[in-house]
Structures are given as structure tokens and as C-alpha cells.
Design a protein around this motif. Structure first.
Motif, PDB file in Angstrom:
ATOM      1  N   LEU A  34      53.363  51.468  12.165  1.00 13.60           N
ATOM      2  CA  LEU A  34      52.786  50.497  13.100  1.00 13.60           C
ATOM      3  C   LEU A  34      53.681  50.284  14.321  1.00 13.60           C
ATOM      4  CD1 LEU A  34      51.583  47.835  10.519  1.00 13.60           C
ATOM      5  CD2 LEU A  34      50.113  49.282  11.948  1.00 13.60           C
ATOM      6  N   LEU A  35      54.958  50.547  14.163  1.00  8.58           N
ATOM      7  CA  LEU A  35      55.924  50.269  15.219  1.00  8.58           C
ATOM      8  C   LEU A  35      55.596  50.951  16.548  1.00  8.58           C
ATOM      9  CD1 LEU A  35      58.461  48.665  15.836  1.00  8.58           C
ATOM     10  CD2 LEU A  35      59.802  50.594  14.988  1.00  8.58           C
ATOM     11  N   PRO A  36      55.257  52.237  16.587  1.00  2.82           N
ATOM     12  CA  PRO A  36      54.903  52.833  17.887  1.00  2.82           C
ATOM     13  C   PRO A  36      53.690  52.190  18.554  1.00  2.82           C
ATOM     14  CG  PRO A  36      55.483  54.536  16.323  1.00  2.82           C
ATOM     15  CD  PRO A  36      55.384  53.252  15.537  1.00  2.82           C
ATOM     16  N   PHE A  37      52.754  51.674  17.771  1.00  2.00           N
ATOM     17  CA  PHE A  37      51.634  50.944  18.371  1.00  2.00           C
ATOM     18  C   PHE A  37      52.142  49.673  19.050  1.00  2.00           C
ATOM     19  CE2 PHE A  37      49.212  53.257  15.015  1.00  2.00           C
ATOM     20  CZ  PHE A  37      48.301  53.898  15.829  1.00  2.00           C
ATOM     21  N   VAL A  38      53.000  48.948  18.367  1.00  2.00           N
ATOM     22  CA  VAL A  38      53.559  47.713  18.922  1.00  2.00           C
ATOM     23  C   VAL A  38      54.399  48.024  20.161  1.00  2.00           C
ATOM     24  CG1 VAL A  38      55.087  45.751  18.445  1.00  2.00           C
ATOM     25  CG2 VAL A  38      53.451  46.525  16.698  1.00  2.00           C
ATOM     26  N   ILE A  39      55.169  49.102  20.111  1.00  3.03           N
ATOM     27  CA  ILE A  39      55.971  49.506  21.271  1.00  3.03           C
ATOM     28  C   ILE A  39      55.059  49.813  22.463  1.00  3.03           C
ATOM     29  CG2 ILE A  39      57.452  51.352  22.182  1.00  3.03           C
ATOM     30  CD1 ILE A  39      58.775  51.432  19.374  1.00  3.03           C
ATOM     31  N   GLY A  40      53.970  50.521  22.218  1.00  2.44           N
ATOM     32  CA  GLY A  40      53.017  50.822  23.291  1.00  2.44           C
ATOM     33  C   GLY A  40      52.436  49.565  23.910  1.00  2.44           C
ATOM     34  N   ILE A  41      52.102  48.588  23.081  1.00  5.86           N
ATOM     35  CA  ILE A  41      51.578  47.314  23.592  1.00  5.86           C
ATOM     36  C   ILE A  41      52.646  46.619  24.431  1.00  5.86           C
ATOM     37  CG2 ILE A  41      50.816  44.996  22.921  1.00  5.86           C
ATOM     38  CD1 ILE A  41      49.502  46.366  20.425  1.00  5.86           C
ATOM     39  N   ALA A  42      53.871  46.567  23.920  1.00  2.00           N
ATOM     40  CA  ALA A  42      54.967  45.925  24.661  1.00  2.00           C
ATOM     41  C   ALA A  42      55.223  46.644  25.984  1.00  2.00           C
ATOM     42  CB  ALA A  42      56.230  45.903  23.802  1.00  2.00           C
ATOM     43  N   MET A  43      55.177  47.964  25.968  1.00  2.00           N
ATOM     44  CA  MET A  43      55.361  48.726  27.203  1.00  2.00           C
ATOM     45  C   MET A  43      54.271  48.398  28.215  1.00  2.00           C
ATOM     46  SD  MET A  43      56.404  52.439  25.564  1.00  2.00           S
ATOM     47  CE  MET A  43      56.188  53.340  27.096  1.00  2.00           C
ATOM     48  N   GLN A  44      53.041  48.267  27.750  1.00  2.00           N
ATOM     49  CA  GLN A  44      51.925  47.945  28.645  1.00  2.00           C
ATOM     50  C   GLN A  44      52.096  46.555  29.233  1.00  2.00           C
ATOM     51  OE1 GLN A  44      49.609  50.131  29.539  1.00  2.00           O
ATOM     52  NE2 GLN A  44      48.552  48.688  30.880  1.00  2.00           N
ATOM     53  N   ILE A  45      52.522  45.612  28.414  1.00  2.00           N
ATOM     54  CA  ILE A  45      52.704  44.229  28.888  1.00  2.00           C
ATOM     55  C   ILE A  45      53.820  44.156  29.921  1.00  2.00           C
ATOM     56  CG2 ILE A  45      53.488  41.926  28.179  1.00  2.00           C
ATOM     57  CD1 ILE A  45      51.962  42.416  25.515  1.00  2.00           C
ATOM     58  N   THR A  46      54.930  44.833  29.660  1.00  2.00           N
ATOM     59  CA  THR A  46      56.104  44.728  30.532  1.00  2.00           C
ATOM     60  C   THR A  46      56.108  45.735  31.672  1.00  2.00           C
ATOM     61  OG1 THR A  46      57.400  46.251  29.153  1.00  2.00           O
ATOM     62  CG2 THR A  46      57.522  43.870  28.629  1.00  2.00           C
ATOM     63  N   GLY A  47      55.266  46.761  31.598  1.00  2.00           N
ATOM     64  CA  GLY A  47      55.249  47.792  32.628  1.00  2.00           C
ATOM     65  C   GLY A  47      56.366  48.816  32.481  1.00  2.00           C
ATOM     66  N   VAL A  48      57.079  48.772  31.374  1.00  2.00           N
ATOM     67  CA  VAL A  48      58.165  49.711  31.107  1.00  2.00           C
ATOM     68  C   VAL A  48      57.587  51.080  30.762  1.00  2.00           C
ATOM     69  CG1 VAL A  48      60.040  50.240  29.479  1.00  2.00           C
ATOM     70  CG2 VAL A  48      59.757  47.910  30.348  1.00  2.00           C
ATOM     71  N   THR A  49      58.260  52.139  31.213  1.00  2.00           N
ATOM     72  CA  THR A  49      57.888  53.494  30.813  1.00  2.00           C
ATOM     73  C   THR A  49      59.049  54.112  30.048  1.00  2.00           C
ATOM     74  OG1 THR A  49      58.721  54.481  32.860  1.00  2.00           O
ATOM     75  CG2 THR A  49      56.405  53.802  32.841  1.00  2.00           C
ATOM     76  N   LEU A  50      58.727  55.000  29.156  1.00  2.00           N
ATOM     77  CA  LEU A  50      59.729  55.770  28.425  1.00  2.00           C
ATOM     78  C   LEU A  50      59.486  57.236  28.708  1.00  2.00           C
ATOM     79  CD1 LEU A  50      59.796  53.989  24.937  1.00  2.00           C
ATOM     80  CD2 LEU A  50      61.557  53.922  26.699  1.00  2.00           C
ATOM     81  N   PHE A  51      60.499  57.905  29.248  1.00  4.93           N
ATOM     82  CA  PHE A  51      60.388  59.319  29.600  1.00  4.93           C
ATOM     83  C   PHE A  51      59.222  59.554  30.559  1.00  4.93           C
ATOM     84  CE2 PHE A  51      61.846  59.006  25.133  1.00  4.93           C
ATOM     85  CZ  PHE A  51      63.177  59.338  25.333  1.00  4.93           C
ATOM     86  N   GLY A  52      58.972  58.580  31.428  1.00  3.53           N
ATOM     87  CA  GLY A  52      57.898  58.696  32.399  1.00  3.53           C
ATOM     88  C   GLY A  52      56.507  58.437  31.837  1.00  3.53           C
ATOM     89  N   VAL A  53      56.432  57.963  30.611  1.00  9.48           N
ATOM     90  CA  VAL A  53      55.144  57.719  29.958  1.00  9.48           C
ATOM     91  C   VAL A  53      54.903  56.217  29.874  1.00  9.48           C
ATOM     92  CG1 VAL A  53      53.828  58.029  27.821  1.00  9.48           C
ATOM     93  CG2 VAL A  53      55.335  59.844  28.626  1.00  9.48           C
TER      94      VAL A  53
END
Length: 167
Positions: A34-53
């Protein structure tokens, strides 16, 4: 050569088979998944990208990978149980769901991508309850899988809401 058992009646007596499989590791990995799903949600909320994604693609790509993995479980169930009453359905549906998930990934930037992925998880949950792709002794594992599937569908709904609110 592997031995297959299509029913509990076909299996050796309890004294002749190994102890029940401990599903603790599988359960832990399912919940950690479940963790990568939560990370994706957090990234969307904060606008953070990882490796340009960005978060939306991160979420959709991981969702597609997990749906493909679940389809592989169906494929394996059909491969290992040649007398399974739903073998053909498992083979065909595993391919259909996998291709639909990859199609949904192509639509990740549209409104339809994430709802299609969520529907894929709901369909897998529904179909597994009817097609029983693996042996009945895997009950505890599939109980965990059901719980995690509900949480994954919930994550999809949260991500859809986040995207609707943040644009």
C-alpha cells in the motif's frame, strides 16, 4: 514433476503433507504494498516529483503493475491446476484485465485512467470470490488480499479526489 491437487480430497493425509504455509510474510508484503499508493497521493498533494515522475503517473504506473501481478497469480493458478473448473476463464480474464490495466495507464492523464484502474481492482476482488484461482487452504492469504484490495480501491478514490481538488 509437480503434483497437483484439485480438491482437498485429492491431497495426502495431514500426516503425509508439510505443515500449513505461514502467510505472515505474504500478509506483511501485501500491506507494505500500500505504501507506493500512499506515496503517490502524497506526491500529488505536495507537487513533489521523484526521478522526474509526478504523483499521478507514479500512482497509475504502480497500480498497473500490481493489477498485472494479480493477473499473473490467476495465470499461475490456471497453469498449476489443469482440472480447475474455471481454468479457461482464469486464463482469458487474466489477459483481459492485464491489457485493460495497461490501457488505463495510457489514459492516466485523463479522467478515465484512475477510475478504470480502481474498477480493475474491484473486478479482481469480485472474480476471485467466484473463480477461486488457488487452493482452498489459501483462505487466510485471500482474506488479507481482500482487505488490502478494499484499501487500494480507497486509495484510488482518494487520489481521484485529490486530483479533482488540485487540478
Amino acid at each position: 514433476m509437480a503434483v497437483e491437487f484439485d480438491s482437498l480430497d485429492d491431497m495426502p493425509h495431514a500426516s503425509q503433507r508439510p505443515a500449513a504455509i505461514d502467510t505472515c510474510l505474504f500478509d506483511a508484503l501485501a500491506y507494505l504494498g500500500l505504501l507506493p499508493f500512499v506515496i503517490g497521493i502524497a506526491m500529488q498533494i505536495t507537487g513533489v516529483t521523484l526521478f522526474g515522475v509526478g504523483g499521478r503517473f507514479w500512482f497509475a504506473a504502480y497500480s498497473t503493475a500490481i493489477l498485472s501481478f494479480l493477473c499473473g497469480i490467476w495465470w499461475g493458478g490456471a497453469l498449476n491446476r489443469v482440472r480447475h473448473p474455471h481454468r479457461l476463464a482464469l486464463i482469458l480474464l487474466s489477459n483481459l484485465v492485464c491489457v485493460a490495466a495497461w490501457f488505463a495507464l495510457l489514459l492516466y492523464a485523463t479522467f478515465w485512467g484512475l477510475p478504470l484502474l480502481a474498477a480493475g481492482f474491484a473486478f479482481v476482488l469480485w472474480a476471485e470470490a467466484r473463480l477461486n484461482p488457488n487452493l482452498p487452504r489459501r483462505y487466510n492469504y485471500f482474506k488479507t488480499r481482500s482487505r488490502v484490495s478494499y484499501l487500494v480501491i480507497g486509495c484510488h478514490l482518494v487520489m481521484i479526489a485529490v486530483i479533482a481538488l488540485t487540478g
